[in-house]
Design an enzyme around this catalytic site. Structure first.
Site, PDB file in Angstrom:
ATOM      1  N   TYR A   1       3.578  -8.655   5.477  1.00 52.02           N
ATOM      2  CA  TYR A   1       2.866  -8.808   4.995  1.00 52.02           C
ATOM      3  C   TYR A   1       2.655  -9.695   5.675  1.00 52.02           C
ATOM      4  O   TYR A   1       0.781 -10.116   6.143  1.00 52.02           O
ATOM      5  CB  TYR A   1       2.940  -9.229   3.282  1.00 52.02           C
TER       6      TYR A   1
ATOM      7  N   TYR B   1      10.960  10.611   1.005  1.00 54.44           N
ATOM      8  CA  TYR B   1       9.085  10.245   1.201  1.00 54.44           C
ATOM      9  C   TYR B   1       8.838   9.250   2.516  1.00 54.44           C
ATOM     10  O   TYR B   1       8.268   8.233   3.221  1.00 54.44           O
ATOM     11  CB  TYR B   1       8.314  10.283   0.352  1.00 54.44           C
TER      12      TYR B   1
ATOM     13  N   GLN C   1       3.972  -7.994 -11.841  1.00 53.63           N
ATOM     14  CA  GLN C   1       3.272  -6.694 -11.719  1.00 53.63           C
ATOM     15  C   GLN C   1       3.931  -5.950 -13.149  1.00 53.63           C
ATOM     16  O   GLN C   1       3.366  -4.916 -13.479  1.00 53.63           O
ATOM     17  CB  GLN C   1       3.548  -5.722 -10.293  1.00 53.63           C
TER      18      GLN C   1
ATOM     19  N   GLU D   1      -0.400   5.593   0.352  1.00 52.62           N
ATOM     20  CA  GLU D   1      -0.181   7.188   0.757  1.00 52.62           C
ATOM     21  C   GLU D   1      -0.763   7.673  -0.311  1.00 52.62           C
ATOM     22  O   GLU D   1       0.077   7.642  -1.389  1.00 52.62           O
ATOM     23  CB  GLU D   1       1.252   6.888   0.739  1.00 52.62           C
TER      24      GLU D   1
ATOM     25  N   HIS E   1       6.907  -4.024  -8.214  1.00 52.10           N
ATOM     26  CA  HIS E   1       6.578  -2.667  -7.975  1.00 52.10           C
ATOM     27  C   HIS E   1       8.227  -2.146  -9.110  1.00 52.10           C
ATOM     28  O   HIS E   1       8.563  -1.644  -8.327  1.00 52.10           O
ATOM     29  CB  HIS E   1       7.640  -2.056  -6.756  1.00 52.10           C
TER      30      HIS E   1
END
Ligand code: HEC
Length: 466
Positions: free
Chosen positions: A362, A351, A177, A341, A248
């Site tokens: 998953y 948060y 990623q 979100e 991420h």
């Protein structure tokens, strides 16, 4: 005419995506305070449910009348963990709580996934720049001219009929990623020429260890080449906090009107670190545009914390934008399986990831039993199942006057761009702008008022349908 109960009115407005405002009635307010003190840990913020059922829907397992609710509060429910509160409150307290449960709750809406209206017929979609390889960030610097990053590590100046590579940008690591990610220009770009980049950076000594890094530089034309010059590092994590995962990385760059720059770093696949202020991952950071640290950042006095941290408990923020009218920092972040979100990011707020989430592992197993806990913020809205949110902007153009001020949110897996109507911090509803054109990595308003969308191999331009 048949009388409609207040509860069903609230449910009705929730279905239409309208947020019920909290009643200013003093009894309800007292009830809300008591609820927050005694009930929120199980029933969730805004009655949304958590360990215990939601009381914002219209399902009442134990009866829906005020008397039924009072009975539950007094006697509790044996064996399932609902305590008896008969002696904890005065009768007036109990009535106030019932008033709050009845009507005072701010209903949070869940953003619809499939059952959502489409405005696609109002736009025409044309290719604007083709033959791109995974464009990640788009930033317009002129009427028909944008800076575009490719994940593989190239920065381009693109227009509808030409393309020039910017030479000499920092090396990024295109792993899973990670890669070259966002590009943004300074709010005073016309005067100062600063261009900002976020990318996956390898540690100098242990090159398998990676972290998101933020730099700025200027682009200079020399002969016919465009060169990256005057580079400054604005944010770089401590080497011991680089991690060898490929997950991420965040990360979008956005600015408010007070000289701040915001960017996000995802949890890097190490979810517990999102709660650890001594780690840079799983956070939204705020710095000044020159990389210095704002004196009023929330954790500047905590010597263990990264002073750049603005909020924490953020799983993987891949959309961040300051709304030009309200200055609210809007953020979209990927949930795990479910629980993507939409957040309004505030200073010092937790948060909740991974302590609270609307998603699951998953594998489908339960990740956390909590969707809400005290001291952790609820999303403004959430998508379950996940749509894989990526790229966020506010529509500011003139081509679609009725959409001005709405959020534009891209999605990878769901292959949509969503037009989200917000009023200050409230979610009002959303519509699908385009669907099934490919995974959406970024979306932005062009200087010409058209909407530009980064798809896997190209950028398309959306203008009003003829
Ligand atoms: C320790 C956790 C916990 C706390 C604290 C708690 N509840 Fe509950 N509550 C539950 C559970 C669990 C259930 C659901 C039982 C079931 O589903 O059978 C429940 C059920 C209820 C119901 C019935 C809902 C229905 O569907 O009919 C009401 C009303 C209620 N709680 C009110 C409250 C109020 C008001 C407070 C605060 C004063 C409170 N609860 C605090 C755990 C809790």
């Amino acid at each position: 005419m048949k009388k409609i109960s207040l509860t069903s009115l609230l449910i009705l407005s929730a279905c239409q995506g309208v947020q019920a405002s909290s009643a200013a009635d003093p009894a309800t307010e007292r009830g809300a305070k008591l609820y927050q003190q005694y009930c929120i840990s199980c029933h969730g913020a805004n009655l949304a449910g958590g360990q215990a059922p939601s009381m914002a829907d219209d399902n009442w397992e134990y009866g829906s009348s005020d008397a039924d609710i009072l009975k539950v509060i007094n006697e509790g429910i044996d064996d399932v963990g609902m305590p008896a509160f008969a002696d904890s409150f005065t009768e007036a307290d109990k009535q106030d709580m019932i008033a709050y449960i009845r009507g005072g709750a701010e209903l949070k809406t869940t953003a619809p996934i499939d059952d959502v209206s489409s405005v696609e017929s109002q736009v025409q979609i044309q290719d604007w720049a083709t033959d791109l390889n995974e464009p990640w960030g788009i930033e317009f610097i002129g009427q028909d001219r944008a800076l575009v990053t490719e994940k593989s590590g190239k920065l381009w100046q693109v227009s509808s009929n030409a393309r020039n590579e910017i030479i000499g940008i920092p090396a990024s690591v295109d792993k899973r990623q990670g890669g070259l990610m966002d590009v943004a220009i300074d709010p005073d770009y016309a005067r100062n020429g600063w261009v900002y980049l976020s990318f996956t950076h390898a540690d100098e000594e242990k090159s398998e260890n990676l972290m998101t890094k933020i730099v700025r530089g200027k682009i200079e034309a020399q002969n016919s080449a465009l060169l990256w010059t005057q580079e400054q590092t604005l944010f770089q994590a401590k080497p011991e906090h680089y991690l060898n995962t490929g997950f991420h990385f965040g990360s979008r760059i956005t600015f408010d009107n007070k000289g701040h720059l915001y960017f996000g770093i995802g949890d890097r696949g190490k979810k517990e670190m999102a709660q650890d202020l001594s780690r840079p991952n799983g956070k939204i950071h705020r710095i000044m545009r020159d990389g210095s640290i704002p004196k009023d950042n929330p954790f500047v006095d905590n010597s263990d914390a990264y002073a750049t941290i603005f909020s924490y408990g953020n799983r993987n923020p891949q959309g961040t934008i300051v709304h030009p009218e309200t200055q609210i920092v809007w953020e979209t972040e990927h949930g795990p399986k479910g629980g993507d979100e939409l957040n309004a990011i505030k200073s010092g707020v937790n948060y909740g990831w991974p302590k609270i989430s609307y998603g699951r592992n998953y594998s489908g197993t339960v990740l956390t039993p909590h969707t809400a806990l005290p001291g952790m913020a609820q999303p403004v809205s959430q998508w379950t199942p996940s749509i894989a949110v990526c790229g966020l902007d506010v529509y500011t153009g003139d081509l679609f006057p009725e959409w001005k001020g709405r959020l534009l949110a891209g999605s990878l897996a769901n292959q949509t761009v969503r037009l989200i109507d917000v009023d200050n911090e409230s979610y009002l509803g959303e519509a699908i702008l385009i669907k099934d054109k490919g995974r959406v990595r970024d979306v932005t308003t062009g200087w010409d008022g058209a909407i530009y969308v980064a798809l896997p191999n190209k950028i398309v331009r959306l203008s009003p349908a003829p």
